[in-house]
Design a protein around this motif. Structure first.
Motif, PDB file in Angstrom:
ATOM      1  N   PHE A  75      38.310  45.196  36.830  1.00 50.47           N
ATOM      2  CA  PHE A  75      38.641  44.221  37.867  1.00 50.47           C
ATOM      3  C   PHE A  75      39.757  44.721  38.776  1.00 50.47           C
ATOM      4  CE2 PHE A  75      35.717  41.417  36.011  1.00 50.47           C
ATOM      5  CZ  PHE A  75      35.548  40.340  36.871  1.00 50.47           C
ATOM      6  N   VAL A  88      35.157  36.747  38.906  1.00 45.12           N
ATOM      7  CA  VAL A  88      35.848  36.106  37.780  1.00 45.12           C
ATOM      8  C   VAL A  88      34.974  35.008  37.189  1.00 45.12           C
ATOM      9  CG1 VAL A  88      37.848  34.693  37.154  1.00 45.12           C
ATOM     10  CG2 VAL A  88      38.128  36.665  38.676  1.00 45.12           C
ATOM     11  N   ALA A 185      39.720  34.173  32.586  1.00 45.85           N
ATOM     12  CA  ALA A 185      39.794  33.928  34.029  1.00 45.85           C
ATOM     13  C   ALA A 185      41.128  34.398  34.579  1.00 45.85           C
ATOM     14  CB  ALA A 185      39.593  32.444  34.319  1.00 45.85           C
ATOM     15  N   THR A 188      41.449  38.414  34.373  1.00 43.53           N
ATOM     16  CA  THR A 188      40.678  39.150  35.384  1.00 43.53           C
ATOM     17  C   THR A 188      41.174  38.849  36.795  1.00 43.53           C
ATOM     18  OG1 THR A 188      38.975  37.412  35.176  1.00 43.53           O
ATOM     19  CG2 THR A 188      38.601  39.478  34.001  1.00 43.53           C
ATOM     20  N   THR A 189      41.677  37.639  37.022  1.00 41.19           N
ATOM     21  CA  THR A 189      42.292  37.340  38.319  1.00 41.19           C
ATOM     22  C   THR A 189      43.546  38.175  38.517  1.00 41.19           C
ATOM     23  OG1 THR A 189      41.434  35.067  38.297  1.00 41.19           O
ATOM     24  CG2 THR A 189      43.283  35.517  39.757  1.00 41.19           C
ATOM     25  N   GLN A 192      42.484  41.733  39.230  1.00 47.97           N
ATOM     26  CA  GLN A 192      41.943  41.828  40.585  1.00 47.97           C
ATOM     27  C   GLN A 192      43.087  41.803  41.607  1.00 47.97           C
ATOM     28  OE1 GLN A 192      39.143  38.693  41.402  1.00 47.97           O
ATOM     29  NE2 GLN A 192      38.269  39.725  43.175  1.00 47.97           N
TER      30      GLN A 192
END
Length: 318
Positions: A75, A88, A185, A188-189, A192
């Protein structure tokens, strides 16, 4: 703490970087923001073929996971290249679909990149509901497969298109695993956002070497160097927090990684905008694709205040 990737992990991230660089993601993002999903779907399938979505899906359903560390690495590359779509949300859906029947029916398609998923909480907006083939609603009754969606609405990030999901639909689970889904969530956010921040920094460093004032590159000015150094330090501080959270997967560590990475990316975006000058404000300039994403990710799946509260309170369940 210093994290060193093994050879397989380095090769994995390098291959993703090469593939996404060749894909010309800025043009894909612009197509996506206009509602043209053809190039985005083609890229999505290539990302799936690289094994990214399979990292969130158990082996029993044609996946490779769950493998949070490798997901975080992936990510970060997706953020670095501003890949559009409900990234996500797709891995969150993979975490929520634990009932054998729905999992066997829906997860293999997610692992293969044949479709994408989105998730809405408490009748809120879902990301890219018009592009997703699997639309999940979290309601008081449990997890439902929404039968459709409402009108598409714009958001701060043109590539993040929002829709309300239709009520009703098949009840997939009465007690879905909300806490693990929120952890993944936020992780991975955070990853990213870290990638977004690194891309903004790289582009800004390249720009200040070319832009001149008083006959010299502005990158030679001490004030500019200090701003870029602050951005670099913030991102490098966030990186081990993200990787460490992927190893521990505790609520506090993931929340700390999320707020740190997102704030670092947001601060880097502000620096990038200032140092680019007027051109940084134009939507036609590719920098905007990362600027708006940094702002959107800052509050996605938990605002900075919510994440800080989780850290200070020792963890808070969804």
């Amino acid at each position: 703490m210093r994290f060193l990737l093994d050879a397989e992990q380095r090769e994995f991230t390098a291959s993703l970087d090469a593939m996404l660089t060749a894909a010309d993601t800025p043009s894909v993002v612009r197509d996506w923001s206009r509602g043209d999903h053809a190039s985005g779907r083609a890229l999505w399938r290539r990302i799936a073929e690289a094994g990214v979505f399979a990292l969130a899906i158990p082996e029993a359903y044609e996946g490779l996971g769950p493998r949070p560390l490798e997901l975080a690495l992936a990510f970060a590359e997706l953020g670095r290249h501003a890949v559009p779509g409900p990234l996500v949300e797709t891995v969150v859906a993979a975490t929520l679909l634990t009932e054998p029947g729905p999992a066997k029916r829906l997860l293999p398609a997610l692992a293969a990149g044949e479709t994408m998923a989105t998730v809405a909480r408490d009748h809120g907006y879902a990301l890219d509901g018009e592009a997703a083939g699997i639309r999940l609603s979290l309601t008081a009754e449990g997890l439902r497969l929404a039968p459709g969606h409402g009108p598409v609405r714009p958001s701060l990030d043109p590539a993040r298109r929002l829709t309300l999901l239709d009520a009703g639909g098949e009840l997939l689970a009465t007690d879905p695993p909300l806490a693990p889904a929120l952890l993944l969530a936020r992780l991975t956010t955070a990853a990213q956002a870290l990638g977004v921040g690194l891309a903004l920094l790289d582009r800004t460093v390249a720009h200040v070497k070319q832009r001149t004032q008083f006959g010299v590159p502005i990158g030679s000015f001490q004030a500019v160097g200090h701003q870029l150094a602050d951005a670099k330090i913030a991102l490098e501080f966030a990186r081990p927090l993200v990787l460490g959270a992927a190893l521990t997967m505790t609520e506090e560590d993931v929340a700390a990684a999320k707020v740190t990475a997102c704030e670092a990316a947001y601060a880097t975006a502000r620096t990038a905008l200032q140092l680019h000058g007027a051109i940084g404000y134009t939507a036609e300039y590719d920098l905007s694709l990362w600027l708006t994403k940094a702002r959107a990710l800052r509050t996605a799946w938990g605002s900075p205040d919510e994440c800080r509260d989780t850290v200070l309170s020792g963890g808070r369940r969804w």
